[in-house]
Design an enzyme around this catalytic site. Sequence first.
Site, PDB file in Angstrom:
ATOM      1  N   MET A  30       0.934  -1.200   0.079  1.00  0.00           N
ATOM      2  CA  MET A  30       0.057   0.120  -0.005  1.00  0.00           C
ATOM      3  C   MET A  30       0.831   1.340   0.176  1.00  0.00           C
ATOM      4  O   MET A  30       0.478   2.450  -0.208  1.00  0.00           O
ATOM      5  CB  MET A  30      -0.728  -0.113   1.150  1.00  0.00           C
ATOM      6  CG  MET A  30      -1.933  -1.035   1.004  1.00  0.00           C
ATOM      7  SD  MET A  30      -3.255  -0.955   0.045  1.00  0.00           S
ATOM      8  CE  MET A  30      -4.074   0.778   0.328  1.00  0.00           C
ATOM      9  N   ARG A  31       2.253   1.017  -0.094  1.00  0.00           N
ATOM     10  CA  ARG A  31       3.119   2.313   0.149  1.00  0.00           C
ATOM     11  C   ARG A  31       2.820   3.133  -1.095  1.00  0.00           C
ATOM     12  O   ARG A  31       2.841   4.542  -1.050  1.00  0.00           O
ATOM     13  CB  ARG A  31       4.557   2.006   0.312  1.00  0.00           C
ATOM     14  CG  ARG A  31       5.572   3.211   0.323  1.00  0.00           C
ATOM     15  CD  ARG A  31       6.851   2.704   0.691  1.00  0.00           C
ATOM     16  NE  ARG A  31       6.970   2.381   2.095  1.00  0.00           N
ATOM     17  CZ  ARG A  31       7.317   1.196   2.697  1.00  0.00           C
ATOM     18  NH1 ARG A  31       7.652   0.397   1.664  1.00  0.00           N
ATOM     19  NH2 ARG A  31       7.538   0.792   3.567  1.00  0.00           N
ATOM     20  N   ALA A  32       2.796   2.685  -2.477  1.00  0.00           N
ATOM     21  CA  ALA A  32       2.459   3.499  -3.622  1.00  0.00           C
ATOM     22  C   ALA A  32       1.345   4.320  -3.329  1.00  0.00           C
ATOM     23  O   ALA A  32       1.195   5.281  -3.931  1.00  0.00           O
ATOM     24  CB  ALA A  32       2.435   2.416  -4.626  1.00  0.00           C
TER      25      ALA A  32
END
Length: 695
Positions: A275-277
């Site tokens: 989910m970092r993107a």
Amino acid sequence: MSSTTYPFTALVGQDDLRLALLLNAVSPRVGGVLVRGEKGTAKSTAVRALAALLPAVAVVPGCRFSCDPGEPDTGCPDGPHETGAGGQRPARMVELPVGASEDRLVGALDMERALAEGVKSFEPGLLADAHRGILYVDEVNLLHDHLVDVLLDAAAMGASYVEREGVSVRHAARFLLVGTMNPEEGELRPQLLDRFGLTVEVSASREPEQRVEVVRRRLAFDDDPVGFAARWAGEEDVLRDRVTAARALLPRVRLGDGALRQIAATCAAFEVDGMRADIVMARTATALAAWAGREDVLAEDVRQAALLALPHRRRRNPFDAPGIDEDRLDETLEQFADPGEPDGGRDPDPDSDPDRDPDPDGGGDGPGPGGPGGGGGLPPQDRPDVPGTPDAPLEDAVSGAPEAGDGGRPSGGGQQRAVTAGEPFRTKPLTVPGTGDGAAGRRSRARAEHGRTTGARRPRGGLGPLHLAATIRAAAPHQRTRGRRGPGLVVRRDDLRQSVREGRESNLVLFVVDASGSMAARQRMGAVKGAVLSLLLDAYQRRDKVGLITFRGREAELVLPPTSSVDAAAARLGLLPTGGRTPLAAGLLKAHDVLRVERMRDPSRRPLLVVVTDGRATGGPEPVALASRAAGLHASDGTASVVVDCESGPVRLGLANRLAGELGGVVVTLDGLRAEAIAGVVKDVRTAGDSRRAA
């Protein structure tokens, strides 16, 4: 040498680089910038110029950790500080050298005082110096992995933790992280790539007029740095004010549900991990809106955020080119556009923005404050018909040439066209015998700063990781003679003991590949290339340097000098033609020369020689005897070696086995390289090394 910095607004072109840097200046929570590109493309110049644009920093007088007097860090080692007025200093740009130690990066505890006096005496490192400024890492791909891990953890948490034997210190460490790298010198691991918020690709312009302008400005700066900077001072002030205004506007920018859906849909469509993107895209789009002076995030902000935040997250293996399919991106944004916004949320009238740069190339004499904000996306990429893009098959990326249509027959002069590599497979590592002292990696055993503790020794120079039990044992017999009173332990410098640790090192893996006519059968050479490609993938994961020598016809050629760029080796392998005689001796002698030079350059990096051949030797007088003597040179040097036997068919001569014996190494078949079959090979390589030492 003048200390005057080249003005940021005087940079020519490089729109994406300038924009990414400015977005991080507006919102450091974006997560930094990784700048990828060839040498000589103003990467370092742009980063150094950015520091001059950042607003001055209010600091607590005398605090070594640059605490904000309005909100001092409650855990500051120099604290506690009272809230109140403080002084100001310019924003810093701190540079992390490639060869820096962990103590230099995070700081060092005086363990002697900690044990004897119970005092936390802490010497700040570069992370403390960079707090509320810029931390610049040139050639970040050459930095040791454990330092990159520490660096990125601090950037993500906004704090640095130093712990030694139960004594810990924490301080704030919020900074704009910028790393630069030349992909030709090796890649970062995908896990580390993902930790950088944005990435940009830079290259020198191919437009003569723009190149002329670059040279003209650089010469003018070198002749009169102060005068050149003065001519651009007005543009610098305008851009500095715009950064300040965008920072002030940022908390009021609204990221609506429609923009969030577009961000989530884009990340899902491009199959990025985790989910970092999504989070980085949301922060980047918000910063873009603030940079444009808007309080609402539009689809154009989401699009530009995707172009900056996703390309490096598409990378699946070291032979994939970073990139993103812009047509697919536009389709996704249009599909999930908010119908309540005009044109899907894009700016319906680009000319309505008075700050928009009319010159997208940034090559004019007056770039203005809107120059870096023009966006522009990345160079053409991700086309399925271009080898090396993420949508192209892996074998196309490393082949570089179409298959011959003549059934594999020589196309003239005894040479075939290059054939496609076979399907790569997972291998287990071949290791060099013994314990080395090379650079940190993941292949062979080595004495290292990180790893399992195997003993203790007196420190040489500065104190490294403390071995607490050994230190106490050394100090305990002397407590009475030192006049110990009370519960404290009287510790002297001579009592300190440092941990001896064993980890893993990287090696130089030198491939010597037989490209002669005896290897020319299409199916056979494809399998050989697939095997070497698999070993290259393993070398990438083990952080090795690799080199590639081929031999065919009358000579051997160093196709790729030793490098950390395994994708360059894969590209050269794909273009490799076959045909002609088999000058095995020439290949081994060339390898001996390369290893001799590399030992002088880097004595601590141990080599592993991988010879890929069927063992035949033809051409010239006494080819077999010459090959035997050349193999003996490697054996006398103690070079660890593996012969990959490519012989096939019902009748086998066993020549590769004989070559392995002369090298003092082991032999393994192509099928034996596979992970499920290679377990015994590592043991054999170690056994061969032990036998040589015993002899």
